[in-house]
Each structure stands twice: as C-alpha cells, then as structure tokens.
Design a protein around this motif. Structure first.
Motif, PDB file in Angstrom:
ATOM      1  N   ILE A 227      11.825  -4.973   9.963  1.00  0.00           N
ATOM      2  CA  ILE A 227      11.545  -4.338   8.674  1.00  0.00           C
ATOM      3  C   ILE A 227      11.037  -2.910   8.899  1.00  0.00           C
ATOM      4  CG2 ILE A 227      10.020  -4.391   6.649  1.00  0.00           C
ATOM      5  CD1 ILE A 227      10.068  -7.446   6.842  1.00  0.00           C
ATOM      6  N   GLU A 228      11.571  -1.976   8.101  1.00  0.00           N
ATOM      7  CA  GLU A 228      11.059  -0.612   8.161  1.00  0.00           C
ATOM      8  C   GLU A 228      10.249  -0.301   6.908  1.00  0.00           C
ATOM      9  OE1 GLU A 228      13.672   2.337   9.983  1.00  0.00           O
ATOM     10  OE2 GLU A 228      12.704   1.369  11.685  1.00  0.00           O
ATOM     11  N   GLU A 229      10.913  -0.070   5.782  1.00  0.00           N
ATOM     12  CA  GLU A 229      10.178   0.262   4.561  1.00  0.00           C
ATOM     13  C   GLU A 229      11.117   0.224   3.375  1.00  0.00           C
ATOM     14  OE1 GLU A 229       8.990   4.379   4.118  1.00  0.00           O
ATOM     15  OE2 GLU A 229      10.267   4.979   5.789  1.00  0.00           O
ATOM     16  N   LEU A 230      10.619   0.643   2.207  1.00  0.00           N
ATOM     17  CA  LEU A 230      11.478   0.784   1.041  1.00  0.00           C
ATOM     18  C   LEU A 230      11.886   2.256   0.952  1.00  0.00           C
ATOM     19  CD1 LEU A 230       9.631  -1.845   0.562  1.00  0.00           C
ATOM     20  CD2 LEU A 230      10.409  -1.652  -1.774  1.00  0.00           C
ATOM     21  N   SER A 231      12.621   2.626  -0.066  1.00  0.00           N
ATOM     22  CA  SER A 231      13.157   3.998  -0.082  1.00  0.00           C
ATOM     23  C   SER A 231      12.106   5.081  -0.265  1.00  0.00           C
ATOM     24  CB  SER A 231      14.220   4.143  -1.166  1.00  0.00           C
ATOM     25  OG  SER A 231      15.284   3.246  -0.894  1.00  0.00           O
ATOM     26  N   VAL A 232      11.039   4.778  -1.014  1.00  0.00           N
ATOM     27  CA  VAL A 232       9.941   5.753  -1.133  1.00  0.00           C
ATOM     28  C   VAL A 232       8.578   5.083  -1.003  1.00  0.00           C
ATOM     29  CG1 VAL A 232      11.116   7.541  -2.475  1.00  0.00           C
ATOM     30  CG2 VAL A 232      10.060   5.637  -3.678  1.00  0.00           C
ATOM     31  N   MET A 233       8.570   3.902  -0.420  1.00  0.00           N
ATOM     32  CA  MET A 233       7.303   3.186  -0.263  1.00  0.00           C
ATOM     33  C   MET A 233       7.261   2.475   1.082  1.00  0.00           C
ATOM     34  SD  MET A 233       6.370   1.490  -3.933  1.00  0.00           S
ATOM     35  CE  MET A 233       7.978   0.963  -4.479  1.00  0.00           C
ATOM     36  N   ASN A 234       6.073   2.397   1.652  1.00  0.00           N
ATOM     37  CA  ASN A 234       5.874   1.638   2.885  1.00  0.00           C
ATOM     38  C   ASN A 234       5.674   0.161   2.556  1.00  0.00           C
ATOM     39  OD1 ASN A 234       4.337   4.561   3.776  1.00  0.00           O
ATOM     40  ND2 ASN A 234       5.860   3.688   5.153  1.00  0.00           N
ATOM     41  N   PHE A 235       5.946  -0.681   3.553  1.00  0.00           N
ATOM     42  CA  PHE A 235       5.933  -2.137   3.369  1.00  0.00           C
ATOM     43  C   PHE A 235       4.740  -2.782   4.081  1.00  0.00           C
ATOM     44  CE2 PHE A 235       6.927  -6.405   4.841  1.00  0.00           C
ATOM     45  CZ  PHE A 235       7.463  -7.012   3.710  1.00  0.00           C
ATOM     46  N   PHE A 236       4.128  -3.749   3.414  1.00  0.00           N
ATOM     47  CA  PHE A 236       3.052  -4.540   4.000  1.00  0.00           C
ATOM     48  C   PHE A 236       3.295  -6.021   3.710  1.00  0.00           C
ATOM     49  CE2 PHE A 236      -0.572  -1.729   5.192  1.00  0.00           C
ATOM     50  CZ  PHE A 236      -0.112  -0.517   4.717  1.00  0.00           C
ATOM     51  N   ALA A 237       2.864  -6.879   4.628  1.00  0.00           N
ATOM     52  CA  ALA A 237       2.869  -8.321   4.381  1.00  0.00           C
ATOM     53  C   ALA A 237       1.499  -8.852   4.789  1.00  0.00           C
ATOM     54  CB  ALA A 237       3.958  -9.008   5.202  1.00  0.00           C
ATOM     55  N   VAL A 238       1.008  -9.862   4.070  1.00  0.00           N
ATOM     56  CA  VAL A 238      -0.253 -10.498   4.445  1.00  0.00           C
ATOM     57  C   VAL A 238       0.104 -11.797   5.156  1.00  0.00           C
ATOM     58  CG1 VAL A 238      -2.441 -11.455   3.624  1.00  0.00           C
ATOM     59  CG2 VAL A 238      -1.417  -9.488   2.444  1.00  0.00           C
ATOM     60  N   ILE A 239      -0.179 -11.844   6.473  1.00  0.00           N
ATOM     61  CA  ILE A 239       0.195 -13.001   7.283  1.00  0.00           C
ATOM     62  C   ILE A 239      -1.071 -13.608   7.891  1.00  0.00           C
ATOM     63  CG2 ILE A 239       1.510 -13.776   9.317  1.00  0.00           C
ATOM     64  CD1 ILE A 239       3.442 -11.395   8.745  1.00  0.00           C
ATOM     65  N   ASP A 240      -1.306 -14.886   7.619  1.00  0.00           N
ATOM     66  CA  ASP A 240      -2.529 -15.567   8.067  1.00  0.00           C
ATOM     67  C   ASP A 240      -3.770 -14.759   7.690  1.00  0.00           C
ATOM     68  OD1 ASP A 240      -0.995 -17.599   9.196  1.00  0.00           O
ATOM     69  OD2 ASP A 240      -0.860 -16.568  11.148  1.00  0.00           O
ATOM     70  N   GLY A 241      -3.737 -14.145   6.523  1.00  0.00           N
ATOM     71  CA  GLY A 241      -4.906 -13.409   6.043  1.00  0.00           C
ATOM     72  C   GLY A 241      -5.037 -11.996   6.594  1.00  0.00           C
ATOM     73  N   ALA A 242      -4.188 -11.626   7.579  1.00  0.00           N
ATOM     74  CA  ALA A 242      -4.253 -10.265   8.130  1.00  0.00           C
ATOM     75  C   ALA A 242      -3.174  -9.408   7.468  1.00  0.00           C
ATOM     76  CB  ALA A 242      -4.040 -10.294   9.639  1.00  0.00           C
ATOM     77  N   ILE A 243      -3.467  -8.134   7.385  1.00  0.00           N
ATOM     78  CA  ILE A 243      -2.496  -7.225   6.774  1.00  0.00           C
ATOM     79  C   ILE A 243      -1.594  -6.673   7.869  1.00  0.00           C
ATOM     80  CG2 ILE A 243      -2.373  -4.956   5.690  1.00  0.00           C
ATOM     81  CD1 ILE A 243      -4.676  -5.736   4.001  1.00  0.00           C
ATOM     82  N   CYS A 244      -0.282  -6.850   7.695  1.00  0.00           N
ATOM     83  CA  CYS A 244       0.665  -6.401   8.718  1.00  0.00           C
ATOM     84  C   CYS A 244       1.601  -5.362   8.126  1.00  0.00           C
ATOM     85  CB  CYS A 244       1.505  -7.575   9.210  1.00  0.00           C
ATOM     86  SG  CYS A 244       0.496  -8.901   9.861  1.00  0.00           S
ATOM     87  N   THR A 245       1.855  -4.319   8.892  1.00  0.00           N
ATOM     88  CA  THR A 245       2.799  -3.297   8.434  1.00  0.00           C
ATOM     89  C   THR A 245       3.556  -2.779   9.652  1.00  0.00           C
ATOM     90  OG1 THR A 245       3.020  -1.311   7.046  1.00  0.00           O
ATOM     91  CG2 THR A 245       1.184  -1.312   8.600  1.00  0.00           C
ATOM     92  N   PRO A 246       4.837  -2.446   9.486  1.00  0.00           N
ATOM     93  CA  PRO A 246       5.598  -1.938  10.627  1.00  0.00           C
ATOM     94  C   PRO A 246       4.917  -0.721  11.247  1.00  0.00           C
ATOM     95  CG  PRO A 246       7.056  -2.420   8.780  1.00  0.00           C
ATOM     96  CD  PRO A 246       5.652  -2.562   8.267  1.00  0.00           C
ATOM     97  N   GLU A 247       4.901  -0.686  12.573  1.00  0.00           N
ATOM     98  CA  GLU A 247       4.301   0.457  13.261  1.00  0.00           C
ATOM     99  C   GLU A 247       5.199   1.672  13.059  1.00  0.00           C
ATOM    100  OE1 GLU A 247       4.196  -1.039  17.258  1.00  0.00           O
ATOM    101  OE2 GLU A 247       6.355  -1.292  17.309  1.00  0.00           O
ATOM    102  N   LEU A 248       4.594   2.860  13.014  1.00  0.00           N
ATOM    103  CA  LEU A 248       5.374   4.087  12.834  1.00  0.00           C
ATOM    104  C   LEU A 248       6.070   4.378  14.152  1.00  0.00           C
ATOM    105  CD1 LEU A 248       2.642   6.271  11.092  1.00  0.00           C
ATOM    106  CD2 LEU A 248       4.467   4.954   9.982  1.00  0.00           C
TER     107      LEU A 248
END
Ligand SMILES: *Cc1c(COP(=O)(O)O)cnc(C)c1O
Length: 361
Positions: A227-248
């Motif tokens: 996963i990278e991102e959306l067209s003008v927004m960055n992406f986050f998921a909450v997994i096991d209570g931690a916030i995860c986002t693709p590394e730059l």
C-alpha cells in the motif's frame, strides 16, 4: 514599509466581495491574489492584486511540459485570536523539494511567507470562524518561458490564491485497490507535489467512481503489492491497536497531516509503526478483526475514516470500525490544536505578523 506592492484596485476588490451562502471546498475564491515573477536568475518584488485571469503564452514550458508544482495549507482564524497558519515552514520546505525535482528555482523563505501572510492578512474578514472551516491557501510555481524545445524554463511565476472553505466532506470512504494503474514509480515524482501526478491519477479515479467507490488505493509500482496512499491523502491502518502507515520511500508524498498525526499519536501513548503494508495481509487482518480501522489524511479533509476496502470485481471488505474510533479522536485532537482550543505544544501554529495587515487597521 511593506516590501511588496499593492495594486490600487486591491482594496476595492476586497470591499466589494461577498461570501456565498455555501462555501464548499476550493470553490469560493478570494478576491485578491499574490504574485511574483522570476527572471534573469532572480525573484523580483511581489504584489497583491485583484484576482484575475493570467496571460500564459501557448508555447510556455508550463503548458507544453507541465513545469508546475503546488502546495496546500490552511489558515485558521479562531474566534478571538488573529489568524494563524498551520506548519507553513513545512510547506515551504516541501515546495522547494518539488522545485528541485522539477528543475525550477527554489523560493526564498521570506518570499514564500510574504505571499501567504500578505494575502491572508488582507482577506482576514472573509476567513470563516466556524469549526472545520478555514482559509485554504494554494501556492503555485510554474514555468512561463515561451520555447517549444524540451528544457527547463528560465522564467517562472509564484502565485498564491486562496479559498474560504469548508473541510472536504468526510463521510466514511469506500476505496478500491488499484492493482493495475500506477501513481508513482521509484525514481519518479511521487514524493513531490508536481501537478502531473494528479492529472495522471484521474483515469483510475474515474474508473473507481464508475465502479461505485470513492477513490483508488495506490500500490507500489514494481510489485503492486504494498500500500502506498490515496491520490491526495496518506493512508493509515489501526492494527492490534497500533497505528500503521507506509514508510516514506521516495514514491509517497510526505504529508504534513501524516507527520502531525504520528506526533499526536505518539504523545497520546499510541504505538506508531511506519512500515511496508502488504495489501493482502491487511485484507486478512481486516477479516480477522485485527485491523480495526483504516483512515486517510490530508490538509483538505484532515481525516476521513475508511469504511470499506474493495476490489474492482466488487468484493468488499468492511472495516470492523467503519467510522473509526481512533481516527475520530485523532481528528478532534488535531483540529483542537489548529483551531486554538488546545495548547500548541509542538509549536505548529504561525501567527501572521502585524505588519502584513492593511495599514489602516
Ligand atoms: C498533498 C498530498 C497529501 C497530503 O499532504 P498534507 O501535507 O497532509 O496535506 C498526501 N498525498 C498526496 C499524493 C498529496 O498530494
């Protein structure tokens, strides 16, 4: 005295302007703009003037080779205080990375701030004070030299326009995994706000909408797996209570909202992981309930919860928390800082200096 000039019709353009009933986002344009030209290796003096069409040579590098970059940031008025910009220095640094990538001259900090501050100060009466509303500022730099040969322009214009705006409607998003099209490849322009990235994304955006989704979710260009991102927004998921986002990694736009949310989450004691997110693993985690929510973030929307992630064939995965408990609490926290209800502990707000205001106030 101000170093920038003020066109004689500026005050009249401001005094005759009226805000419409409904603002929308980016639709209502402020009646004045700031502009400054670059030629002979240097930036000239800036000017405030009535909002106007501009003359672009049909042979310009802008029109023929898309030599243009932009930024987006917001000014918040609050109820009792003077207007403040949110982390403008980061936008200045980012527009200069965009300029460097696009072989355009960087803009000096003083000039970038002059454009933002002079424009904002003069239209302060039109900045909405309702929570969630703000003045959206759009700085742009583009190559104006008329010359059909492929090469960098030797003349440029920096313009700042503004729009009194509501936040973009933030109903929970239904996003579709884009397994074919690509937004940004390694070595390309994905990490900068180069206008061509956005024009190129429209094909997938329209296809997503035609298939009943709001937006495509972009994956990495080489494996179509992460996963990278959306067209003008960055992406986050909450997994096991931690916030995860693709590394730059050079293909993802380093969002200022992304950075701010990471800081806020860490301050709240929430674990944050910046790492690769394999899209099929995320789908499994959604199904097993370990991925409880997902959300997108950017200046315009702040945070939009993601209710569904789907495939083009119509398969849908609903997030266990489609309206996002953590994402809503992060959104509130960020907006409270931006709108002055919570202390600005990270020093993110920049008050417009008094000398930019019209002389008679
Ligand atoms: C602008 C933008 C974002 C969000 O950046 P912010 O600084 O938070 O507004 C995310 N992704 C892309 C591709 C963008 O252009």
């Amino acid at each position: 005295m101000q170093p920038f000039s003020i066109h004689p019709d500026t005050a009249k353009a401001i005094s005759t302007f009226e805000l419409p009933e409904s603002l929308g986002f980016g639709r209502t344009l402020a009646p004045i703009l700031y502009s400054v030209d670059y030629a002979d290796g240097k930036w000239n003096g800036g000017a405030l003037m009535p909002y106007t069409d501009i003359r672009i040579d049909p042979a310009s590098k802008l029109l023929n080779f898309a030599q243009v970059v932009f930024e987006g940031l917001k000014a918040y008025r609050g109820e009792h205080e003077h207007t403040r910009l949110f982390r403008p220095k980061m936008n200045w640094q980012r527009i200069n990375s965009s300029c460097e990538r696009m072989m355009m001259p960087t803009i000096p900090e003083e000039l970038f701030f002059e454009g933002l501050c002079a424009l904002t100060a003069h239209i302060e009466p039109f900045i909405p004070t309702v929570s969630g509303q703000s003045l959206y500022l759009r700085p742009l730099i583009f190559g104006t030299q008329p010359d059909l040969g492929l090469g960098t322009s030797d003349q440029f214009t920096f313009i700042v326009i503004a729009s009194p705006s509501e936040a973009i409607a933030t109903g929970p998003l239904r996003i579709v995994i884009e397994r074919d099209g690509t937004r940004a490849a390694s070595g390309g322009t994905g990490a900068v706000k180069f206008s061509g990235n956005y024009g190129a994304s429209l094909y997938s955006s329209v296809a997503a909408q035609n298939a009943g989704f709001d937006q495509p979710l972009w994956l990495d260009a080489s494996e179509h797996r992460y996963i990278e991102e959306l067209s003008v927004m960055n992406f986050f998921a909450v997994i096991d209570g931690a916030i995860c986002t693709p590394e730059l990694g050079g293909t993802i736009l380093p969002g200022i909202t992304r950075d701010s949310l990471i800081t806020i989450a860490k301050n709240k004691g929430i674990k944050v992981n910046e790492r690769k997110l394999d899209v099929d693993e995320v789908l499994e985690l959604v199904q097993s309930g370990r991925c409880s929510e997902a959300f997108a973030c950017g200046t315009a929307t702040i945070i939009a919860p993601i209710s569904h992630i789907g495939e083009k064939d119509g398969t849908l995965y609903e997030l266990p928390e489609p309206t996002g408990r953590i994402s809503q609490s992060l959104r509130k926290e960020l907006l409270d800082v931006q709108e002055g209800r919570k202390p600005d502990v990270s020093e993110w707000l920049y008050a417009i200096p008094r000398h930019y205001y019209p002389q008679n106030t």
